[in-house]
Write a protein that holds these residues in place. Structure first.
Motif, mmCIF file in Angstrom:
data_model
loop_
_atom_site.group_PDB
_atom_site.id
_atom_site.type_symbol
_atom_site.label_atom_id
_atom_site.label_comp_id
_atom_site.label_asym_id
_atom_site.label_seq_id
_atom_site.Cartn_x
_atom_site.Cartn_y
_atom_site.Cartn_z
ATOM 1 N N MET A 34 0.827 -1.195 0.000
ATOM 2 C CA MET A 34 0.000 0.000 0.000
ATOM 3 C C MET A 34 0.869 1.256 0.000
ATOM 4 N N GLY A 35 0.274 2.336 -0.469
ATOM 5 C CA GLY A 35 1.014 3.596 -0.467
ATOM 6 C C GLY A 35 0.077 4.780 -0.295
ATOM 7 N N TRP A 36 0.660 5.876 0.116
ATOM 8 C CA TRP A 36 -0.033 7.164 0.172
ATOM 9 C C TRP A 36 0.709 8.138 -0.742
ATOM 10 N N PHE A 37 -0.067 8.884 -1.505
ATOM 11 C CA PHE A 37 0.456 9.926 -2.374
ATOM 12 C C PHE A 37 -0.312 11.212 -2.089
ATOM 13 N N ARG A 38 0.232 12.333 -2.522
ATOM 14 C CA ARG A 38 -0.491 13.596 -2.354
ATOM 15 C C ARG A 38 -0.266 14.499 -3.564
ATOM 16 N N GLN A 39 -1.251 15.358 -3.809
ATOM 17 C CA GLN A 39 -1.150 16.316 -4.902
ATOM 18 C C GLN A 39 -1.410 17.714 -4.362
ATOM 19 N N PRO A 40 -0.359 18.502 -4.175
ATOM 20 C CA PRO A 40 -0.533 19.883 -3.721
ATOM 21 C C PRO A 40 -1.205 20.716 -4.802
ATOM 22 N N PRO A 41 -1.783 21.841 -4.453
ATOM 23 C CA PRO A 41 -2.464 22.690 -5.444
ATOM 24 C C PRO A 41 -1.528 23.103 -6.573
ATOM 25 N N GLY A 42 -1.948 22.851 -7.806
ATOM 26 C CA GLY A 42 -1.168 23.260 -8.969
ATOM 27 C C GLY A 42 0.085 22.458 -9.214
ATOM 28 N N MET A 43 0.237 21.339 -8.529
ATOM 29 C CA MET A 43 1.463 20.547 -8.668
ATOM 30 C C MET A 43 1.139 19.110 -9.039
ATOM 31 N N ALA A 50 4.966 4.438 1.911
ATOM 32 C CA ALA A 50 4.563 3.119 1.434
ATOM 33 C C ALA A 50 4.856 2.082 2.502
ATOM 34 N N ILE A 51 4.110 0.979 2.417
ATOM 35 C CA ILE A 51 4.255 -0.100 3.388
ATOM 36 C C ILE A 51 4.141 -1.427 2.653
ATOM 37 N N THR A 52 4.901 -2.424 3.105
ATOM 38 C CA THR A 52 4.908 -3.726 2.451
ATOM 39 C C THR A 52 3.663 -4.529 2.800
ATOM 40 N N ARG A 53 3.498 -5.658 2.120
ATOM 41 C CA ARG A 53 2.361 -6.547 2.384
ATOM 42 C C ARG A 53 2.322 -6.943 3.846
ATOM 43 N N THR A 54 3.466 -7.256 4.414
ATOM 44 C CA THR A 54 3.510 -7.721 5.801
ATOM 45 C C THR A 54 3.373 -6.587 6.808
ATOM 46 N N GLY A 55 3.630 -5.370 6.367
ATOM 47 C CA GLY A 55 3.621 -4.242 7.286
ATOM 48 C C GLY A 55 4.929 -4.085 8.038
ATOM 49 N N ILE A 107 8.727 -2.679 -1.512
ATOM 50 C CA ILE A 107 8.154 -1.337 -1.360
ATOM 51 C C ILE A 107 7.932 -0.749 -2.749
ATOM 52 N N TYR A 108 6.799 -0.099 -2.938
ATOM 53 C CA TYR A 108 6.472 0.495 -4.234
ATOM 54 C C TYR A 108 6.335 2.009 -4.060
#
Length: 127
Positions: A34-43, A50-55, A107-108
């Motif tokens: 799993m992963g978290w991404f973010r998109q700032p305004p205008g970017m 990110a975290i592996t399958r096992t955590g 890790i992805y």
């Protein structure tokens, strides 16, 4: 049907904290990194954590290292992002993503590697 639903975003002052949740349905999250991404305004969208399958293993962008923590609860099929010491530069739409993988400790970090995405949740940090 696979769904990733984020929650927990909102408006917070500089120095504050938020916990984002990503509820996974339609597949067993233990089969996914799993992963978290973010998109700032205008970017462009950028990698956050990110975290592996096992955590067992996690990776963070330099900009959030030491302030953010990614974790997962297999019983709840949910991934979390705890965000502390928030600053205005953290303002963005935060999205979680899942990749089905046979590799338990990989890790992805690239968007293109992920199979499923949530709609995102807005985080706004005021100065």
């Amino acid at each position: 049907q696979v769904q990733l639903v984020e929650s927990g975003g909102g408006l917070v002052q500089t120095g504050g904290s938020l916990r984002l949740s990503c509820a996974v349905s339609g597949l067993t999250s233990s089969g996914c990194a799993m992963g978290w991404f973010r998109q700032p305004p205008g970017m462009e969208r950028e990698f956050v954590a990110a975290i592996t399958r096992t955590g067992d293993n996690t990776v963070y962008a330099d900009s959030v290292k030491g302030r953010f923590t990614i974790s997962r609860d297999f019983a709840k099929n949910t991934v979390y992002l705890d965000m502390n010491s928030l600053i205005p530069e953290d303002t963005a739409v935060y999205s979680c993503a899942a990749v089905v993988t046979i590799y338990i400790n990989r890790i992805y970090k690239q968007e293109s590697e992920y199979d499923y995405w949530g709609q995102g949740t807005q985080v706004t940090v005021s100065s």
